[in-house]
Enzyme design. Sequence first.
Site, PDB file in Angstrom:
ATOM      1  N   ASP A 117       0.998  -1.090  -0.085  1.00  0.00           N
ATOM      2  CA  ASP A 117       0.078  -0.027   0.041  1.00  0.00           C
ATOM      3  C   ASP A 117       0.914   1.303  -0.035  1.00  0.00           C
ATOM      4  O   ASP A 117       2.026   1.241   0.246  1.00  0.00           O
ATOM      5  CB  ASP A 117      -1.009  -0.007   1.150  1.00  0.00           C
ATOM      6  CG  ASP A 117      -2.268   0.433   1.074  1.00  0.00           C
ATOM      7  OD1 ASP A 117      -2.285   1.432   0.305  1.00  0.00           O
ATOM      8  OD2 ASP A 117      -3.037   0.626   1.820  1.00  0.00           O
ATOM      9  N   ASP A 137     -10.909   2.122  -2.974  1.00  0.00           N
ATOM     10  CA  ASP A 137     -11.341   1.786  -1.808  1.00  0.00           C
ATOM     11  C   ASP A 137     -12.928   1.896  -1.671  1.00  0.00           C
ATOM     12  O   ASP A 137     -13.620   1.334  -0.625  1.00  0.00           O
ATOM     13  CB  ASP A 137     -10.985   2.791  -0.527  1.00  0.00           C
ATOM     14  CG  ASP A 137      -9.646   2.589  -0.294  1.00  0.00           C
ATOM     15  OD1 ASP A 137      -9.342   1.421  -0.336  1.00  0.00           O
ATOM     16  OD2 ASP A 137      -8.678   3.451   0.493  1.00  0.00           O
TER      17      ASP A 137
HETATM   18  C1  GLA Z   1      -5.721   2.018   2.153  1.00  0.00           C
HETATM   19  C2  GLA Z   1      -6.142   0.812   1.426  1.00  0.00           C
HETATM   20  C3  GLA Z   1      -7.200   0.039   2.270  1.00  0.00           C
HETATM   21  C4  GLA Z   1      -6.614  -0.359   3.469  1.00  0.00           C
HETATM   22  C5  GLA Z   1      -6.104   0.700   4.204  1.00  0.00           C
HETATM   23  C6  GLA Z   1      -5.515   0.355   5.416  1.00  0.00           C
HETATM   24  O1  GLA Z   1      -6.697   2.865   2.120  1.00  0.00           O
HETATM   25  O2  GLA Z   1      -6.612   1.206   0.032  1.00  0.00           O
HETATM   26  O3  GLA Z   1      -7.621  -1.037   1.381  1.00  0.00           O
HETATM   27  O4  GLA Z   1      -5.479  -1.351   3.171  1.00  0.00           O
HETATM   28  O5  GLA Z   1      -5.153   1.540   3.421  1.00  0.00           O
HETATM   29  O6  GLA Z   1      -4.908   1.389   6.216  1.00  0.00           O
END
Ligand code: GLA
Length: 639
Positions: free
Chosen positions: A387, A457
Amino acid sequence: MRTKGGHSAVGLHYKSHQIIDGKPKLEGLPASFPGEEACQTLILTCEDPELKLEAELLYTVFEKEDIITRSVRIVNRNTEDIYLTRVYSACIDMDARDYELLTLHGSWARERQIERRKIGFGKQSVDSVKGESSHQEHPFIAWMSPETTQTQGEVYAMHFVYSGNFHAQIEKTQFESIRAIMGINDEDFCWKLGKDEAFTAPEVVLTYSAQGLGTMTRHLHDFYREHMIRSKYTHCKRPILINNWEATYFDFDTEKLLAIAKRASELGIEMLVMDDGWFGHRNDDATSLGDWFVNEKKITGGLKHLVDEVNKLGLKFGIWMEPEMISPDSELYRAHPDWAIAIPGRTPVLSRNQYVLDLSRKEVRDYVYDAISKILHSANIEYVKWDMNRQLTDIGSAALPADRQGELYHRYVLGVYELQERLITEFPDLLLENCSGGGARFDPGMLYYSPQIWCSDDTDAVERLKIQEGTALMYPLSAIGAHISVCPNHTVGRNTPFETRGNVTLAGTFGYELDITKIPQEDQEMIPKQVEMYHKYSDLVREGDYYRIASYRENHEFDCYMVTSKDRKEALVTFVQVIGRPNFHSRCVRLQGLNPDWNYRIEGTDGTFGGDALMNAGLMVESLWGDAQSRLYHLIAEV
Ligand code: GLA
């Protein structure tokens, strides 16, 4: 560019050319490769004799996919340093017609929304100065005649194989010609080139279709599957995963994860992914990035114990990491405050309570790499979600001299590439999924390292229709991370049927992101059917030809797309009625990509229809009761 004398003029003239078989690698950069297909590369060398500066223009032709790639290598043959202040990777000049420009815009949870507009005189551009390809704009432009649709009309397109700042621009000039350019954004870019040093600008993918956007899309899908994604998983069924982010956020421990894993294994899910919050003392987003050691208060018994227990349940195990970041509240920051990107004397801006690590520095990259490698060696971890949750600001490196600060943005991206290259070299069996606050770094560059990227997300089925339509305009469905989550949806609060959530998720790498122990019984019971559905259609969806039939984004009522196997013997049509309408019995959707001479049986019905009828008259879809209702139609050729 700038010479020592402060001048910026450069005049490049033809010097020589050669045509070679194959395609040279681009040092330190992601780039397409020949694969099974023989291809040739034209290397055109131009020179500015005054400056003793050379530019090698590399063109590789991929005949089968109607694609030409182009990159640029600049070499300084002068004894004096030269400062490159702009190196675009491609420029196309052509006659202007009445063209329209297609770009993709967005935000967090609303990535890659398609927009078309008229190209008027002057310049129009999209770009990023966020240090990544970004949520907001996408490194892709296409221009086409106004009558171009999915199935007809001319379209030209450029796509940038790069994960940092970009600039893409189209200009209609006084002579009514078009100039399209694409490359690294020149804002804050200044690269010092000493004698005999070279700078390689990333690759641009150029394509043309005379049969509309659909053909462009299918060429790009084939190209990325065959010539960009290197992973051994490209052509393999991916494990159905369950991720605990939307299930628990930071509030989890071994017991909770094992409860999810247990129920998941009973229902046929194949991998548990432990998301953010397992390391340092992280219970919210304010701490511990950089401290990549397991929080044994939460993961009681340690990581290996958890992974072994998950494996015993018959599930694989995957882990989330955000290797590029550092929290001010971390042991790492206390030991190395200068490892964060910052300008001396200024307090850098916090975003999501974190700073960005200065990956231009080798010692920082080595620390990050050792941390990842240690974790992966400590247990049987088969998947990593990498990420990246904030954009770059306060561009300053404590290690670079003043005349190299302008190199930081690009050096950062090269650092990310180097880290991921090391990772997949040391762990060739690892399934890597890239991610950036959802889909802010969904670009062809990242595909070189990971066969799949988390798309957004936003897991709401209706929002996903638009996000996945924009993403699938360029990227194969096999690369699009998609999960089923709970309702009301955590991003938009919408309720949609579990079945529709599953059907929409099928157009991507299929997974779940919910607390499976808490969802309604009837949803739990549907999971084995969805698992079966995934196994049945996975090869078709991953390898097939994608056709966009109708767009909810355009008609505000329903969405329809289909995937046809390369041999045309099988197809899967997905229809989603987003909004129900009264007094409306059915609609016909005209399919594409079938063999007009064959008959197709629609599985689960007695109906057999000619391919020509399905494409010219259409498939009759009955009106469904309610909003966000969906149907899958599996067509099998009777040959
Ligand atoms: C990002 C990712 C999510 C999750 C969060 C965790 O927003 O896109 O899927 O992993 O971080 O902090």
